[in-house]
Design an enzyme around this catalytic site. Sequence first.
Site, short mmCIF file in Angstrom:
data_model
loop_
_atom_site.label_atom_id
_atom_site.label_comp_id
_atom_site.label_asym_id
_atom_site.label_seq_id
_atom_site.Cartn_x
_atom_site.Cartn_y
_atom_site.Cartn_z
N TYR A 1 0.84 -1.22 0.00
CA TYR A 1 0.00 0.00 0.00
C TYR A 1 0.88 1.26 0.00
CZ TYR A 1 -3.79 3.10 1.67
OH TYR A 1 -4.73 4.10 1.81
N LYS B 1 1.04 4.24 -2.80
CA LYS B 1 0.69 5.63 -2.47
C LYS B 1 1.87 6.58 -2.72
CE LYS B 1 -3.56 4.83 -1.46
NZ LYS B 1 -4.63 5.40 -2.29
P1 NDP Z 1 -13.36 2.39 1.11
O1 NDP Z 1 -12.83 1.01 1.19
O2 NDP Z 1 -14.36 2.82 2.11
O3 NDP Z 1 -13.96 2.67 -0.36
C1 NDP Z 1 -13.20 2.32 -1.50
C2 NDP Z 1 -13.96 2.66 -2.75
O4 NDP Z 1 -13.16 2.28 -3.87
C3 NDP Z 1 -15.28 1.93 -2.89
O5 NDP Z 1 -16.20 2.77 -3.52
C4 NDP Z 1 -14.92 0.76 -3.81
O6 NDP Z 1 -16.02 0.29 -4.60
C5 NDP Z 1 -13.93 1.44 -4.72
N1 NDP Z 1 -13.04 0.49 -5.40
C6 NDP Z 1 -12.25 -0.45 -4.88
N2 NDP Z 1 -11.61 -1.10 -5.85
C7 NDP Z 1 -11.99 -0.56 -7.03
C8 NDP Z 1 -11.68 -0.79 -8.39
N3 NDP Z 1 -10.81 -1.74 -8.77
N4 NDP Z 1 -12.28 -0.02 -9.34
C9 NDP Z 1 -13.16 0.94 -8.99
N5 NDP Z 1 -13.49 1.21 -7.73
C10 NDP Z 1 -12.92 0.47 -6.75
O7 NDP Z 1 -12.06 3.32 1.15
P2 NDP Z 1 -11.86 4.84 1.65
O8 NDP Z 1 -13.01 5.66 1.28
O9 NDP Z 1 -11.40 4.79 3.04
O10 NDP Z 1 -10.58 5.25 0.78
C11 NDP Z 1 -10.68 5.97 -0.45
C12 NDP Z 1 -9.28 6.32 -0.92
O11 NDP Z 1 -8.62 7.08 0.10
C13 NDP Z 1 -8.39 5.09 -1.17
O12 NDP Z 1 -7.55 5.32 -2.27
C14 NDP Z 1 -7.57 4.99 0.10
O13 NDP Z 1 -6.35 4.34 -0.10
C15 NDP Z 1 -7.39 6.48 0.43
N6 NDP Z 1 -7.06 6.72 1.83
C16 NDP Z 1 -7.93 6.36 2.84
C17 NDP Z 1 -7.59 6.61 4.14
C18 NDP Z 1 -8.48 6.26 5.28
O14 NDP Z 1 -8.05 6.44 6.45
N7 NDP Z 1 -9.70 5.79 5.08
C19 NDP Z 1 -6.32 7.27 4.50
C20 NDP Z 1 -5.51 7.60 3.37
C21 NDP Z 1 -5.88 7.35 2.08
P3 NDP Z 1 -16.82 -1.06 -4.19
O15 NDP Z 1 -17.54 -0.73 -2.92
O16 NDP Z 1 -17.72 -1.31 -5.32
O17 NDP Z 1 -15.75 -2.10 -3.99
#
Ligand code: NDP
Length: 248
Positions: A156, A160
């Site tokens: 990861y 990133k």
């Molecule tokens: P969630 O797991 O809550 O949501 C992830 C989203 O990405 C979902 O809508 C999921 O769709 C979608 N997704 C996953 N794989 C794919 C794919 N191959 N193609 C299209 N869509 C996809 O994550 P967060 O909201 O927490 O995180 C969002 C972003 O922020 C990520 O990139 C994460 O790494 C980053 N981030 C998050 C942090 C945190 O503390 N939460 C901290 C730092 C960065 P579906 O439900 O259909 O699978």
Amino acid sequence: MKLLEGKKVIITGASRGIGKGIAEVFADHGADVAFTYSSSEAPALELEKALSSKGVKAKAYKSNAASFEESEKLVARVLEDFGGIDVLINNAGITRDNLLMRMGEDDFDKVIETNLKSVFNMTKAVQRTLLKQRQGSIINMSSVVGVKGNAGQTNYAASKAGMIGFTKSVALELGSRNIRCNAIAPGFIETEMTAKLDEKTVQGWRDAIPLKRGGTPADVANACLFLASDLSTYVTGQVLNVDGGMLT
Ligand code: NDP
């Protein structure tokens, strides 16, 4: 004041969490929102309805951001449906945590493909449109982990950190055409992704945050709003930490 009136936005991975928060804030600011999901169809369609009720155009698309071909097809469909793209938010991401000793090749590849290769796929797919119109804003959802590393997240953290290098390079390549590219590095944001962590780990994160709380999707969405809107017309190639001061 509505900051995104008339702007057309694509957000990857907005069926929940941070992506959903961005879609909601952007719709409140007048943007038309195209967004993707990979499997959560019901919540995505619910969000499409909720956004449309705010008086903007909104549409959910099932599309795997890790696939080059699907990303190209997605952008072609969005251009047909929305008539343009002004802002791309590369938000889709996953975790497959494990110590390096126990991490399988598939866990490494899946995370790199979904988190990093997806950014290449989507940025390439929208590039021609943004170049033609000589304006655009690309926002990549990196992480504090990409800046400082994290035990148990080599895959990861590498994805990133890679996004940050990609962001700065795109900013250099496309700046002369008035296309900006920035990254956001969220800290600990309370979503389904972080709900998987055990309470001890979560408490450890909270203790390390000067503001003494986890962030919300809206905290990250408001930073995106700044980078997507004309409030940031002279900001490119930057990494904006949205982390409650965690990296201070
Ligand atoms: P969630 O797991 O809550 O949501 C992830 C989203 O990405 C979902 O809508 C999921 O769709 C979608 N997704 C996953 N794989 C794919 C794919 N191959 N193609 C299209 N869509 C996809 O994550 P967060 O909201 O927490 O995180 C969002 C972003 O922020 C990520 O990139 C994460 O790494 C980053 N981030 C998050 C942090 C945190 O503390 N939460 C901290 C730092 C960065 P579906 O439900 O259909 O699978």
